[in-house]
Design an enzyme around this catalytic site. Structure first.
Site, PDB file in Angstrom:
ATOM      1  N   GLU A   1     -68.890 -15.143 -38.115  1.00 39.40           N
ATOM      2  CA  GLU A   1     -67.664 -15.781 -37.640  1.00 39.40           C
ATOM      3  C   GLU A   1     -67.198 -16.915 -38.549  1.00 39.40           C
ATOM      4  OE1 GLU A   1     -67.583 -16.391 -33.410  1.00 39.40           O
ATOM      5  OE2 GLU A   1     -66.643 -18.354 -33.673  1.00 39.40           O
ATOM      6  N   ASP A   2     -68.140 -17.693 -39.055  1.00 44.77           N
ATOM      7  CA  ASP A   2     -67.776 -18.949 -39.709  1.00 44.77           C
ATOM      8  C   ASP A   2     -68.045 -19.012 -41.212  1.00 44.77           C
ATOM      9  OD1 ASP A   2     -66.966 -19.917 -37.294  1.00 44.77           O
ATOM     10  OD2 ASP A   2     -68.834 -20.968 -36.851  1.00 44.77           O
TER      11      ASP A   2
END
Ligand code: MN
Length: 629
Positions: A121-122
């Site tokens: 996600e990051d």
């Protein structure tokens, strides 16, 4: 009193819960150690994983920690340069999440997934890389907790993310356990966020994650999640409860007296048991007093009796208690004969104890106690299952996945999920004696749709306990309900029979029903009947289904099928899509042909590199995968 709540709170009872000899290592100390985490922890000798590995080995002495080290190395490099809102290096968060899961007793797969849970996600680490480095199970869990991209989903992103997580949980329920541990750590560290973020995160935790935690039966996590929700949503109420608990007269002497008398009575009844104090947690006190309109917090001393014997010993123990002290009328509940829908089992009673003071008593076997504390995690913690648990073991999850198929948009699904998770439930019976579980205040229309879509679509009236009643009448626990359809010339039993009802023509529900039905199932079926009448543009959820169906069809044309989503997941990564759903939407919107996907899938499955999980630490991250801080 909420019978599910069996909270122990260390702040309420600092020295009372001691670890008795002979218990499984780590069992009683869990709450204590979970709390120790909040206060920060001691030295780890420079090894960032020392605490995680130590906790993990308490319940899993044989665990292979090599994968944990490899996961840490990758996560640490991927999150390099990122900071949490608190100013700490980002990697402290996935490590803390892994540690919570280690304390719960989850398996190595869950811990590895926790260390990596925010990488996709990051950071620039991709799902495809994750799959290659760690294999299918870990890729499935990490993908399940990864948010959908805001750019492709817009306002629906939050609801879509939850929908995606639930679908992934249908394949592997560890998705939900990792998500809960993630949220617990975020709640513990919520203090550094802005007031509006605090309120938003706490509210979402209360609405979705706490009820999910309850359904999974993980009381050990739920207590702290609930208390942290209270702290952030109702700080003044929290402070009042805290003041009340800290300043009320101590119960230790009284409960010691109760315990001594109870022990003698149990021995007389030949019941082997352990007795522990069981104070409620703050949220539980708040909900039953302040939130219920009482001016002051109020709580009763409480004990739990854990019998070392068969289920019937619980009733013998109950007899011993009721023989020693007068029971308070209306306070006895038998959750052994009628387990809660999260499978919680115990006997609950309140008795007038010594000095005419009321005391609450919970009675359960060791096994019931383990399941009450750990729920679905017990299977991992105590090693009764070597394979991932699936929706099959959780009827509510199966039901929720069925609605997911029927829901026309993610907000509607989220609403259905929420109302399923929070409400209380009743049992009603058909004249033929079939028992149906429904939310409290359900109506004959809800029952009709629960029996069969065609019965729902054609119901006109109902007999409740033999009396004709409007379709909007709320049903009560134990009611016998005879649903009358437009085809009431049919004998009732035939109308209830699924095969016969298949032949009933659907004449259609009434829009008014939407104002009173309680079940998501009925609401969705009524909605679907009307949306089938009008052609509405496809929602994101429908596009996902459409894309999946198109690929399925193209595969069948080639006489192929897919045993799992993993090849598709890998392909999505290879083709540069953020996740599987984005790929499916692209197919539905004809940005890429299903035929082309199938070509590539076949190439991948038949000729692609069969990538094993590397057995040793290797330089797995190439330079492009490094995040740009
Ligand atoms: Mn996280």
């Amino acid at each position: 009193m909420d019978p599910v709540d069996v909270g122990t709170d260390q702040r309420a009872a600092p020295a009372r819960e001691r670890v008795p000899a002979g218990r499984e290592p780590g069992e009683a100390g869990l709450t204590h150690r979970l709390r120790a985490l909040i206060r920060g922890n001691g030295s780890n000798g420079g090894d960032p994983l020392a605490d995680v590995i130590r906790e993990h080995r308490i319940m899993h002495p044989q665990a292979d920690v090599e994968a944990l080290r490899r996961a840490y190395q990758i996560a640490d490099r991927a999150h390099q340069g990122q900071l949490r809102k608190s100013g700490e290096p980002y990697i402290t968060h996935p490590v803390a999440v892994a540690r919570i899961l280690a304390m719960l007793g989850m398996d190595t797969t869950a811990l590895v997934a926790a260390l990596l849970h925010d990488t996709v996600e990051d950071t620039s680490y991709t799902l495809e890389a994750l799959y290659q480095d760690f294999g299918a199970d870990i890729a499935t869990v990490v993908d399940g907790v990864t948010k959908v991209e805001k750019v492709s989903y817009g306002d629906d992103a939050e609801a879509e993310t939850i929908r995606k997580m639930i679908i992934a949980a249908g394949r592997d329920v560890r998705v939900l356990v990792v998500k809960l541990a993630d949220r617990l750590h975020n709640m513990r560290t919520l203090g550094v966020r802005s007031p509006s973020s605090r309120a938003r995160v706490a509210k979402a935790t209360q609405d979705v994650l706490v009820p999910l935690c309850d359904r999974l039966g993980i009381q050990a996590l739920k207590r702290e999640l609930e208390d942290s929700v209270l702290l952030h949503l109702e700080p003044e109420a929290y402070a009042r409860i805290e003041h009340y608990v800290q300043h009320r007269p101590q119960w230790s002497d009284y409960l010691e007296n109760v315990t001594n008398i109870a022990k003698v009575a149990l021995r007389r009844h030949k019941v082997e048991a352990e007795i522990r104090p069981r104070p409620r947690h703050y949220y539980s006190i708040w909900r039953d007093t302040i939130a219920n309109g009482h001016p002051e917090p109020y709580d009763l001393p409480r004990i739990v009796i854990i019998v070392d014997g068969p289920d019937t010993d619980c009733y013998a123990a109950l007899g011993a208690m009721h023989g020693s002290w007068r029971p308070v009328p209306g306070r006895f509940k038998d959750f052994i004969a009628s387990p809660k829908n999260n499978l919680y089992r115990s006997l609950h009673t309140t008795v007038i104890g010594p000095d005419d003071r009321s005391v609450e008593v919970l009675i359960r076997t060791k096994l019931m106690h383990r399941n009450a504390e750990f729920g679905i995690v017990a299977a991992y913690r105590f090693g009764r299952s070597n394979h991932a648990l699936s929706a099959e073991q959780l009827p509510w999850l199966r039901r929720v996945l069925e609605w997911e198929r029927d829901a026309t948009d993610p907000a509607e699904f989220l609403q259905a999920l929420h109302s399923d998770l929070v409400g209380s439930q009743i049992h009603v019976f058909t004249p033929a004696g079939r028992k149906v579980l429904l939310p409290a205040d359900s109506t004959p229309v809800d029952l009709a749709y629960a029996l069969d879509t065609h019965i729902g679509d054609s119901c006109v009236a109902a007999l409740i306990n033999g009396r004709l009643a409007p379709l909007s009448s709320p049903l009560g626990d134990g009611d016998v309900v005879d649903v009358l359809t437009r085809h009431d010339e049919l004998p009732d039993d035939a109308a209830m029979d699924e095969e016969t009802s298949e032949e009933l023509p659907a004449v259609g529900p009434s829009r008014d029903w939407l104002t009173f039905v309680k079940t998501p199932h009925a609401r969705l079926q009524i909605g679907r009947w009307f949306s089938d009448q009008s052609d509405q543009p496809a929602s994101q959820a429908n596009k996902v289904r459409l894309g999946r169906a198109a690929i399925g069809l193209a595969l069948r044309r080639r006489d192929r099928g897919l045993a799992s989503d993993i090849p598709l997941l890998r392909l999505a990564g290879q083709l540069g899509y953020a996740d599987l759903e984005t790929l499916l939407v692209a197919v539905a919107e004809h940005h890429i042909a299903a035929e082309q996907i199938v070509e590539e899938l076949i190439a991948l499955v038949d000729h692609g590199p069969n990538v094993p999980v590397p057995a040793r630490v290797q330089p797995l991250i190439d330079s492009e995968r490094h995040p740009t801080p």
